[in-house]
Scaffold this motif. Structure first.
Motif, PDB file in Angstrom:
ATOM      1  N   GLY A 124    -102.970  61.948  27.637  1.00 13.94           N
ATOM      2  CA  GLY A 124    -102.683  63.311  28.082  1.00 13.94           C
ATOM      3  C   GLY A 124    -101.280  63.473  28.640  1.00 13.94           C
ATOM      4  O   GLY A 124    -100.894  64.569  29.039  1.00 13.94           O
ATOM      5  N   LYS A 125    -100.475  62.401  28.651  1.00 12.57           N
ATOM      6  CA  LYS A 125     -99.128  62.458  29.217  1.00 12.57           C
ATOM      7  C   LYS A 125     -98.079  62.924  28.214  1.00 12.57           C
ATOM      8  O   LYS A 125     -97.003  63.367  28.601  1.00 12.57           O
ATOM      9  N   HIS A 126     -98.373  62.764  26.925  1.00 10.57           N
ATOM     10  CA  HIS A 126     -97.407  63.152  25.903  1.00 10.57           C
ATOM     11  C   HIS A 126     -98.115  63.887  24.774  1.00 10.57           C
ATOM     12  O   HIS A 126     -99.239  63.549  24.401  1.00 10.57           O
ATOM     13  N   GLN A 127     -97.446  64.862  24.228  1.00 11.25           N
ATOM     14  CA  GLN A 127     -97.986  65.712  23.182  1.00 11.25           C
ATOM     15  C   GLN A 127     -97.898  65.013  21.825  1.00 11.25           C
ATOM     16  O   GLN A 127     -97.111  64.081  21.633  1.00 11.25           O
ATOM     17  N   ILE A 128     -98.711  65.451  20.878  1.00 14.30           N
ATOM     18  CA  ILE A 128     -98.629  64.989  19.492  1.00 14.30           C
ATOM     19  C   ILE A 128     -97.716  65.961  18.748  1.00 14.30           C
ATOM     20  O   ILE A 128     -97.876  67.181  18.877  1.00 14.30           O
TER      21      ILE A 128
END
Length: 362
Positions: A57-61
């Motif tokens: 949940g810390k970085h977007q796809i």
């Protein structure tokens, strides 16, 4: 032209702002140009189990590495957080490509087991070590086999084309695109199966699967839900007294084990069989006494006692109405719960579904 002091200040401020803006644009363009992919390779040589990941949940796809020009998010912030907190097996992800940039950032191309989400995500600065937006996850855990399970010869409870009664190359939803080994188990209905390994899913249903081997038909070897197979039956019969003809009620519970014949006097007896299963809202029931736990005998006794009390309480009126009858009709048997199902909740052992079968031997 004479320029006032005030206008001179305004002109200086404006020029300074424009100059600063030009510097910022120049830096952005330089940053975009400086971030390049230096390698983009398949991860096919890495063990499949080692490529299963979940989101932090810390970085977007993104559609491409985030630092590259034109990268667009694949998921919304809300979707990202939902996926990060999910315990659904289908929301596990699989990493299959790895890219690095000239500034030592590592990105992985991932896809959800369900196939719904696919894209690139930041994974730290060390190759083949998941960090940042993803972390490695074990989708199964090994289950120790008891000597009883190892030494028991099993067979299929039922056959057909359903995935529940066929073998798999890998346990479903524990690997990306886990496929069936067989598509119709009918030809293997009477085969003898040996269990050589067991694993439990670590997410969602937490079901246990056996790896079975078929000496007659090796093509059937594979993973199958433990509830799809059974061993020889042992019958345990408990008799208690309740109001009714000859005042005899017999409870029968079936469990895996060596075959044992128990003779029970049947002349003029009212017989009620309780088929007891652990309650499972998915519809896949497990017999209450099935299992390798050392306390199954205690569980059987405790659950059986509770079910007898529940039965007497729920069908007390019907029992009272037929207790003086010398002959029983099918309607009488139905009033005693024949063919019905009721739920038994035990504080210690859990919730059970109980199917009732009633017959009267003249």
């Amino acid at each position: 032209m004479t320029v006032s002091k005030t206008n001179l200040i305004k002109m200086f401020v404006t020029a300074s702002f424009m100059f600063g803006g030009l510097i910022a644009v120049g830096q952005t363009q330089t940053f975009a140009k400086s971030n390049k992919i230096t390698s983009n390779v398949s991860m096919a040589k890495v063990n499949s189990d080692d490529r299963n990941v979940t989101l932090t949940g810390k970085h977007q796809i993104y559609t491409k590495a985030q630092s590259l020009k034109g990268a667009k998010p694949v998921t919304t912030k809300r979707q990202l957080q939902k996926l990060a907190k999910s315990v659904r097996s289908k929301d596990t992800f699989y990493a299959y490509r790895m890219a690095t940039t000239n500034n030592q950032r590592v990105y992985y191309k991932i896809v959800s087991f369900e196939g719904k989400y696919r894209g690139w995500i930041y994974g730290g600065k060390i190759k083949n070590y998941f960090n940042g937006g993803i972390r490695h996850t074990d989708t199964t855990t090994d289950v120790s086999l008891s000597e009883d399970v190892k030494n028991t010869t099993y067979h299929l409870k039922s056959t057909g084309t359903s995935g529940d009664v066929n073998t798999w190359k890998a346990i479903p939803w524990t690997q990306y695109k886990a496929g069936l080994k067989t598509k119709d188990s009918t030809p293997y209905a009477n085969d003898k199966l040996k269990v050589t390994a067991a694993k439990q899913m670590t997410r969602q249903y937490f079901q246990t699967y056996y790896y079975v081997e078929d000496a007659d038909h090796p093509e059937f070897n594979g993973w199958i839900n433990k509830n799809a197979v059974e061993g020889p039956e042992k019958v345990i019969t408990n008799t208690v007294n309740v109001p009714g003809p000859k005042e005899t009620v017999t409870q029968t519970v079936t469990v895996p084990g060596p075959t044992k014949t128990v003779t029970v006097p049947a002349e003029n007896k009212l017989t009620i069989n309780y088929l007891t299963y652990r309650f499972d809202p998915s519809g896949k029931y497990t017999k209450a006494t099935t299992g390798n736990d050392a306390d199954w005998t205690e569980e059987t006794s405790t659950v059986s006692s509770g079910i007898q009390k529940d039965y007497q309480r729920q069908f007390a009126k019907a029992i009272d109405q037929i207790k003086d009858k010398k002959e029983l009709t099918s309607a009488d048997l139905d009033s005693l719960g024949n063919g019905q199902v009721f739920i038994r909740l035990d504080d210690e052992w859990g919730e059970y579904q109980v199917s009732i079968r009633v017959n009267y031997d003249k």
